[in-house]
Scaffold this active site. Structure first.
Site, PDB file in Angstrom:
ATOM      1  N   ASP A 158      44.322  50.849  72.418  1.00 27.16           N
ATOM      2  CA  ASP A 158      44.113  49.830  73.208  1.00 27.16           C
ATOM      3  C   ASP A 158      45.387  49.671  74.060  1.00 27.16           C
ATOM      4  OD1 ASP A 158      45.469  49.082  70.942  1.00 27.16           O
ATOM      5  OD2 ASP A 158      45.483  46.965  71.751  1.00 27.16           O
TER       6      ASP A 158
ATOM      7  N   ASP B  75      45.690  48.833  64.936  1.00 29.85           N
ATOM      8  CA  ASP B  75      45.612  47.475  65.528  1.00 29.85           C
ATOM      9  C   ASP B  75      45.159  47.314  66.712  1.00 29.85           C
ATOM     10  OD1 ASP B  75      47.170  45.925  63.350  1.00 29.85           O
ATOM     11  OD2 ASP B  75      48.702  47.813  63.834  1.00 29.85           O
TER      12      ASP B  75
ATOM     13  N   ASP C 126      43.625  54.729  66.682  1.00 31.70           N
ATOM     14  CA  ASP C 126      44.639  53.806  66.552  1.00 31.70           C
ATOM     15  C   ASP C 126      44.132  52.677  65.830  1.00 31.70           C
ATOM     16  OD1 ASP C 126      47.039  51.958  67.297  1.00 31.70           O
ATOM     17  OD2 ASP C 126      45.750  50.724  68.476  1.00 31.70           O
TER      18      ASP C 126
END
Length: 201
Positions: free
Chosen positions: A174, A9, A7
């Site tokens: 995250d 961001d 990922d």
């Protein structure tokens, strides 16, 4: 395992201040209350459309939805936010500490490296080129004809571009969106503790 797919961001890059700035600029321009940067930790992860809808006051969102069919008034604000972000997407954005070194270590161990994000594809590519030039063999952001994460279609496409079976890939992120993406794609999910959502999530 043969590959790590990341990922963007909250995983590779801390982009929160620039995302928050763009959203707050749109809100302020229309007289809506703005949010503290930390508040955006819970709003990001599902693309700009949901980000803007989460940032708008609930009553304003309902009025906008009633104003025009097919949420055109809301989508106009989404487009406005994207435009502001495009002009400032790398003002305060930085790699997380140790990330460049970690990527070099993984590449040195023969792992294929890729990025798959819900950020628009153009912005994803700009940021990866700015901060990690030549590191990733596949970079894919949100594209018009592919559903956003946690739908696994984009993850499958990245694995195919890597020439790797999904079961031989780690997906690193995250948020719950990232872990659901890994699960839906049959990849091994790796949750990071330093990102927007934290260890508990």
């Amino acid at each position: 395992m043969r590959a790590f797919i990341f990922d963007l961001d909250g995983t590779l890059l801390d982009t929160l201040l620039d995302i928050g700035h763009a959203c707050n600029a749109m809100l302020a321009a229309h007289g809506y209350p703005v949010h503290q940067p930390e508040a955006y930790r819970r709003m990001v992860g599902n693309g700009f459309g949901k980000l803007v809808r989460r940032a708008l006051p609930a009553d304003a969102l309902e009025r906008l939805r009633a104003q025009e069919p097919d949420e055109r008034a809301v989508e106009a604000l989404v487009d406005e936010t994207r435009t502001v972000y495009a002009a400032h997407l790398n003002d305060a954005t930085r790699p997380y500490e140790g990330m460049p070194e970690a990527l070099r270590e993984l590449a040195g161990r023969g792992m294929a490296l890729a990025v798959f994000s819900n950020k628009p594809d153009e912005y994803t590519r700009i940021l990866i080129e700015a901060h990690f030039p030549g590191v990733f063999s596949v970079v894919r952001g949100a594209r018009p004809n592919t559903p956003l994460k946690p739908d696994p279609a984009g993850a499958f496409a990245v694995a195919a571009d890597l020439g790797t079976a999904p079961a031989q890939c780690f997906y690193v992120g995250d948020s719950d969106v990232d872990m659901l993406t890994a699960r839906h794609a049959g990849m091994a999910g790796v949750g990071v503790a330093w990102g927007f959502r934290g260890l508990e999530e």
